[in-house]
Every structure is written in C-alpha cells, then in structure tokens.
Write an enzyme that holds these catalytic residues in place. Structure first.
Site, PDB file in Angstrom:
ATOM      1  N   GLY A 127       0.814  -1.219   0.000  1.00 16.09           N
ATOM      2  CA  GLY A 127       0.000   0.000   0.000  1.00 16.09           C
ATOM      3  C   GLY A 127       0.839   1.256   0.000  1.00 16.09           C
ATOM      4  O   GLY A 127       2.071   1.196   0.013  1.00 16.09           O
TER       5      GLY A 127
ATOM      6  N   VAL B 252       1.215   3.581   2.398  1.00 17.88           N
ATOM      7  CA  VAL B 252       2.006   3.720   3.628  1.00 17.88           C
ATOM      8  C   VAL B 252       2.981   2.560   3.784  1.00 17.88           C
ATOM      9  O   VAL B 252       4.170   2.758   4.056  1.00 17.88           O
ATOM     10  CB  VAL B 252       1.091   3.819   4.863  1.00 17.88           C
ATOM     11  CG1 VAL B 252       1.907   3.829   6.150  1.00 17.88           C
ATOM     12  CG2 VAL B 252       0.218   5.070   4.781  1.00 17.88           C
TER      13      VAL B 252
ATOM     14  N   LEU C 145      -1.728   1.919  12.932  1.00 19.37           N
ATOM     15  CA  LEU C 145      -2.066   3.148  12.213  1.00 19.37           C
ATOM     16  C   LEU C 145      -3.577   3.405  12.247  1.00 19.37           C
ATOM     17  O   LEU C 145      -4.360   2.586  11.757  1.00 19.37           O
ATOM     18  CB  LEU C 145      -1.597   3.062  10.761  1.00 19.37           C
ATOM     19  CG  LEU C 145      -0.108   3.379  10.588  1.00 19.37           C
ATOM     20  CD1 LEU C 145       0.431   2.793   9.307  1.00 19.37           C
ATOM     21  CD2 LEU C 145       0.125   4.881  10.634  1.00 19.37           C
TER      22      LEU C 145
ATOM     23  N   SER D 125      -6.358   7.001  12.175  1.00 19.88           N
ATOM     24  CA  SER D 125      -6.656   8.057  11.201  1.00 19.88           C
ATOM     25  C   SER D 125      -7.225   9.269  11.924  1.00 19.88           C
ATOM     26  O   SER D 125      -7.795   9.151  13.007  1.00 19.88           O
ATOM     27  CB  SER D 125      -7.691   7.553  10.188  1.00 19.88           C
ATOM     28  OG  SER D 125      -8.195   8.637   9.430  1.00 19.88           O
ATOM     29  N   SER D 126      -7.110  10.440  11.292  1.00 13.78           N
ATOM     30  CA  SER D 126      -7.623  11.676  11.906  1.00 13.78           C
ATOM     31  C   SER D 126      -9.149  11.681  11.980  1.00 13.78           C
ATOM     32  O   SER D 126      -9.737  12.490  12.683  1.00 13.78           O
ATOM     33  CB  SER D 126      -7.165  12.883  11.085  1.00 13.78           C
ATOM     34  OG  SER D 126      -7.617  12.749   9.743  1.00 13.78           O
ATOM     35  N   CYS D 127      -9.805  10.728  11.296  1.00 12.74           N
ATOM     36  CA  CYS D 127     -11.280  10.722  11.311  1.00 12.74           C
ATOM     37  C   CYS D 127     -11.834  10.180  12.616  1.00 12.74           C
ATOM     38  O   CYS D 127     -13.049  10.118  12.813  1.00 12.74           O
ATOM     39  CB  CYS D 127     -11.825   9.917  10.131  1.00 12.74           C
ATOM     40  SG  CYS D 127     -11.529   8.175  10.338  1.00 12.74           S
TER      41      CYS D 127
ATOM     42  N   TYR E  86     -15.654   3.369   9.652  1.00 15.80           N
ATOM     43  CA  TYR E  86     -14.175   3.293   9.603  1.00 15.80           C
ATOM     44  C   TYR E  86     -13.586   3.887  10.875  1.00 15.80           C
ATOM     45  O   TYR E  86     -12.693   3.315  11.493  1.00 15.80           O
ATOM     46  CB  TYR E  86     -13.723   4.064   8.371  1.00 15.80           C
ATOM     47  CG  TYR E  86     -12.256   4.264   8.163  1.00 15.80           C
ATOM     48  CD1 TYR E  86     -11.656   5.491   8.457  1.00 15.80           C
ATOM     49  CD2 TYR E  86     -11.458   3.264   7.612  1.00 15.80           C
ATOM     50  CE1 TYR E  86     -10.306   5.711   8.217  1.00 15.80           C
ATOM     51  CE2 TYR E  86     -10.106   3.482   7.364  1.00 15.80           C
ATOM     52  CZ  TYR E  86      -9.552   4.710   7.662  1.00 15.80           C
ATOM     53  OH  TYR E  86      -8.209   4.921   7.418  1.00 15.80           O
TER      54      TYR E  86
ATOM     55  N   LYS F  27     -11.210   2.169  13.772  1.00 13.56           N
ATOM     56  CA  LYS F  27      -9.904   2.722  14.149  1.00 13.56           C
ATOM     57  C   LYS F  27      -9.840   3.008  15.645  1.00 13.56           C
ATOM     58  O   LYS F  27      -8.832   2.780  16.307  1.00 13.56           O
ATOM     59  CB  LYS F  27      -9.610   3.990  13.349  1.00 13.56           C
ATOM     60  CG  LYS F  27      -9.335   3.722  11.876  1.00 13.56           C
ATOM     61  CD  LYS F  27      -8.110   2.832  11.707  1.00 13.56           C
ATOM     62  CE  LYS F  27      -7.755   2.607  10.257  1.00 13.56           C
ATOM     63  NZ  LYS F  27      -6.604   1.700  10.102  1.00 13.56           N
TER      64      LYS F  27
ATOM     65  N   LEU G  73      -3.230  11.503   3.816  1.00 14.24           N
ATOM     66  CA  LEU G  73      -1.920  11.212   3.249  1.00 14.24           C
ATOM     67  C   LEU G  73      -1.958  11.201   1.725  1.00 14.24           C
ATOM     68  O   LEU G  73      -3.021  11.051   1.132  1.00 14.24           O
ATOM     69  CB  LEU G  73      -1.445   9.839   3.743  1.00 14.24           C
ATOM     70  CG  LEU G  73      -1.394   9.662   5.257  1.00 14.24           C
ATOM     71  CD1 LEU G  73      -1.171   8.188   5.610  1.00 14.24           C
ATOM     72  CD2 LEU G  73      -0.323  10.539   5.873  1.00 14.24           C
TER      73      LEU G  73
ATOM     74  N   HIS H 200      -9.108   9.141  -2.232  1.00 15.21           N
ATOM     75  CA  HIS H 200      -9.190  10.394  -1.489  1.00 15.21           C
ATOM     76  C   HIS H 200      -9.089  11.555  -2.468  1.00 15.21           C
ATOM     77  O   HIS H 200      -8.799  11.368  -3.653  1.00 15.21           O
ATOM     78  CB  HIS H 200      -8.050  10.463  -0.461  1.00 15.21           C
ATOM     79  CG  HIS H 200      -8.201   9.504   0.668  1.00 15.21           C
ATOM     80  ND1 HIS H 200      -7.567   8.283   0.713  1.00 15.21           N
ATOM     81  CD2 HIS H 200      -8.968   9.557   1.800  1.00 15.21           C
ATOM     82  CE1 HIS H 200      -7.891   7.645   1.823  1.00 15.21           C
ATOM     83  NE2 HIS H 200      -8.739   8.400   2.490  1.00 15.21           N
TER      84      HIS H 200
ATOM     85  N   LYS I  98      -8.018  13.740 -12.294  1.00 11.37           N
ATOM     86  CA  LYS I  98      -9.043  14.489 -13.017  1.00 11.37           C
ATOM     87  C   LYS I  98      -8.435  15.633 -13.831  1.00 11.37           C
ATOM     88  O   LYS I  98      -8.736  15.815 -15.015  1.00 11.37           O
ATOM     89  CB  LYS I  98     -10.075  15.059 -12.030  1.00 11.37           C
ATOM     90  CG  LYS I  98     -11.051  14.038 -11.457  1.00 11.37           C
ATOM     91  CD  LYS I  98     -12.042  14.755 -10.545  1.00 11.37           C
ATOM     92  CE  LYS I  98     -13.095  13.846  -9.985  1.00 11.37           C
ATOM     93  NZ  LYS I  98     -14.052  14.553  -9.098  1.00 11.37           N
TER      94      LYS I  98
END
Ligand SMILES: NC(=O)c1ccc[n+]([C@@H]2O[C@H](COP(=O)([O-])OP(=O)(O)OC[C@H]3O[C@@H](n4cnc5c(N)ncnc54)[C@H](OP(=O)(O)O)[C@@H]3O)[C@@H](O)[C@H]2O)c1
Ligand SMILES: C[C@@H]1O[C@H](OP(=O)(O)OP(=O)(O)OC[C@H]2O[C@@H](n3cnc4c(=O)[nH]c(N)nc43)[C@H](O)[C@@H]2O)[C@@H](O)[C@H](O)[C@@H]1O
Length: 313
Positions: free
Chosen positions: A14, A16, A106, A108-110, A137, A141, A167, A180, A188
C-alpha cells in the site's frame, strides 16, 4: 529496533506500507517480512495466527486496512467496519500470542468528533459525535486504539498507536470512486488536460479544510516513534497546516497545468468541515515533517505520470 530485527510490515504494497519498506531498507533494516493479501488474508484469524507462530516477528507496523475516500466510506459502510475490525484484531492478538516486542498501529484523523475544537488534540477522542460519512471506519480505528491500550494494560504489551492526517504519495489509490481527494484531483486535472476538456468536476462546496502529509514523511515519523516512543497515549502525525479544498484544487490545477474551469458538484458530501491535527506532542519529541504540500504535489504528479498505466485503472 535492532538492525537485524525481524520486522513485519502488514500492508507492504500500500501507499504507507511501501513507504515504510522503502525507508526501513534505506536506513539498514533488511530483515523485513511481508505477505500480499492473496498470500495471507488478514481477515482469516487462523491463517494470521499460523503466520505469526511461524515467522515470530520482533516488530510489527500495522499498515494493512480497508482504506478509501469519503464516497467509498459512505457506500461500503459494513466492509469498512467489519474488515478493519477483523484485520486489526487478528494482528494485535496474534502479535501478543507470538511475543512481538513492539507493534505500531495506524489509525486516522477521522477518529475525532466532527465538530471538535481545532486543532485536534489527542484528548478530544470520544468527546462528541463522529462525521457520519466515515463513522464505521472511525469506529474500527478507535477500536484499534483501544485494543492496543487494553493489551498494554492487561498484558504489558508495548503497542503504540499513530493517528495520521490525510496522506498522499507513491502507490496512492487513483480510482475516482474509491480514492481520497488529492489523488482524485491529480487524475481528473491530468485527464482533462490531455483530453482538452473545458472543465473539471470537484465534489462538494470547496469550503472544507484538509491537512495533507506525504507518505514518506509519515514513514519516517512511524520509524522514529517505533524507535523512540513507548507511551500509552496515541500520537497525532501531520504537518499542522491545512488548506481549503478550493485552495487544494487551484494548487493541483496549477501543478498539472490544466487551463480550464472548476465545476462544483454540491450533490457530493463535504464531510468533516475541518480536521487539523495538533502535532505539538510529536514536535516536542523532536520530529517534524519535511515535505511541503506544493513540493509533494509536484513529486506525486511526476510519480503519477510514470505509473499512470498502473494507477489509473
Ligand atoms: N491514505 C490515507 O489518507 C490515510 C490517512 C490516515 C490513515 N491511513 C491509514 O494508513 C494505513 C495504510 O493506508 P494506505 O493509504 O497505505 O492504504 P492502501 O494503499 O489501501 O494499502 C492498504 C494495504 O492493506 C492491505 N490489505 C487490505 N485488506 C487486506 C486483507 N484482507 N488481507 C491482507 N492485506 C490487506 C492491502 O494489501 P494488498 O496490496 O496485498 O492487497 C494494501 O497493501 C491504514 O491503516 C489507513 O487506515 C491512511
Ligand atoms: C483520511 C481519510 O479521510 C477521509 O475523509 P475525507 O478527508 O473527507 O475524504 P476525501 O475523500 O479525501 O474528501 C475530502 C474532501 O474533498 C472533497 N472532494 C472534492 N473532489 C473530490 C474528489 O474528486 N474525490 C474525493 N474523494 N473527494 C473530493 C470531498 O467532497 C471532501 O469534502 C475519510 O473518509 C477516510 O476514512 C480517512 O479517514
């Protein structure tokens, strides 16, 4: 970590995981063990237990997860909750059973409440309601953080948790439905430029703010924390700087060299208004990011161009 230690990087292919492998090898850690998801499905508890019993790694970087952007999180809610719960539970429990010296999880900020004060301090966890689009999610986490805390409390296991901000970098996900925002905008704007399209559609209003850390910086921070941090409290990792989605779009448009116009699709969700990480704990330990956003974007666009046939499937 001792240079000859056996290090398992879960999710090594992946964004990371591959950054971790690159950095570990670059600084002399060569005894790295890894398995692809087809070689070892981390949702399979017995297979994970057998792997740990056989390989007995000394250190584990837990970078394997089901990961995606705001749309994927909101559509595949069951998969994001179930798969991330099972992967982390299998690895953390098998690490304990096989006597792993130290594990880095790991998150996440969420994980933080949607309307928490900014910048987000580690102590704000569980102080309010989560953002609905990625609540499954985020719950998974948060469970991972609590698993590491509980194994430390009950068994004395040295398991630490790291909360990265959004990230980007090599081996990111460029699938426009699942990715993301940053990789989506690169693709795009690039495709609009080469196809001479007059406009590019951006989701939402453009007003949310996001912080972006390059995966190489995150890898360095994870190795730094694995070697220097043994605390129970999880640690935010970010740049401490954010931009609006509109500012990000203008920046990517400029880096890619697209000349047309932006069109905002407000039928798509904005998600969390802002999630800027308070990185003062990490800075106090002596680590700071090195790659600024524009430089990181330029490198990432070049990486996209060199790997477009693989990334843009
Ligand atoms: N990307 C971000 O913006 C971001 C932000 C904050 C935190 N994070 C966290 O950082 C970590 C890594 O994220 P990433 O962006 O590197 O994700 P990624 O590029 O999607 O990589 C995830 C890896 O997990 C592995 N994996 C997934 N399901 C698996 C399974 N059932 N069995 C075995 N392996 C499995 C995949 O292995 P294969 O390639 O072999 O299939 C893949 O290499 C995750 O914990 C994520 O939550 C990411
Ligand atoms: C770090 C990750 O943050 C994620 O939230 P989050 O930043 O909103 O996830 P993103 O998908 O990066 O979206 C960030 C913002 O960019 C907007 N956006 C604009 N255009 C696009 C586009 O073409 N694609 C995408 N994907 N977004 C776009 C999107 O509406 C949202 O306001 C969580 O869903 C994950 O679970 C994880 O925690």
């Amino acid at each position: 970590m001792e240079k000859d230690a056996k290090i398992y990087v879960a999710g090594h292919r992946g964004m990371v995981g591959s950054a971790l492998v690159r950095h570990l090898k670059a600084i002399g850690y060569t005894n790295i063990v890894a398995r692809t998801s087809s070689e070892l499905d981390l949702r399979n508890q017995a297979a994970v237990a057998d792997f740990f019993a056989q390989e007995k790694p000394d250190y584990v970087f837990l970078a394997a997860a089901k990961v995606g952007g705001i749309l994927a999180n909101n559509i595949y809610r069951a998969e994001f909750l179930y798969e991330n719960l099972v992967i982390e539970a299998n690895i953390i429990h098998s690490a304990h059973q096989s006597g792993v010296k130290k594990l880095l999880f790991l998150g996440s900020s969420c994980i933080y409440p949607k309307m928490a004060p900014q910048p987000l301090k580690e102590e704000y966890l569980l102080s309010g309601l989560l953002e609905s689009t990625n609540e499954p999610y985020a719950i998974a986490k948060i469970a991972g953080i609590k698993l590491c805390e509980a194994y430390r409390s009950q068994y004395g296991d040295n398991y630490i948790s790291v909360m990265p901000t959004n990230l980007y970098g090599p081996n990111d996900n460029y699938n426009l439905q699942g990715s993301h925002v940053l990789p989506a905008l690169i693709r795009k704007f690039h495709e609009a430029k080469v196809n001479n399209q007059p406009t590019v559609e951006i989701w939402g209003t453009g007003s949310p703010m996001r912080e972006f850390l390059h995966a190489d910086d995150l890898a360095e921070a994870c190795i730094y924390l694995m070697n220097n941090y043994d605390g129970e409290q999880f640690v935010n990792v970010g740049t401490g700087e954010d931009v609006t989605i509109k500012e990000l779009a203008e920046l990517v448009k400029d880096v890619v060299g697209f000349q047309g116009d932006l069109v905002w699709n407000t039928d798509k969700p904005d998600g969390t208004p802002r999630k800027l990480m308070d990185v003062s704990k990490l800075h106090a330990m002596g680590w700071k990011h090195r790659i600024e956003l524009r430089e990181g974007l330029e490198h990432t666009y070049q990486d996209f161009l060199q790997n477009e046939e693989v990334y843009a499937v």
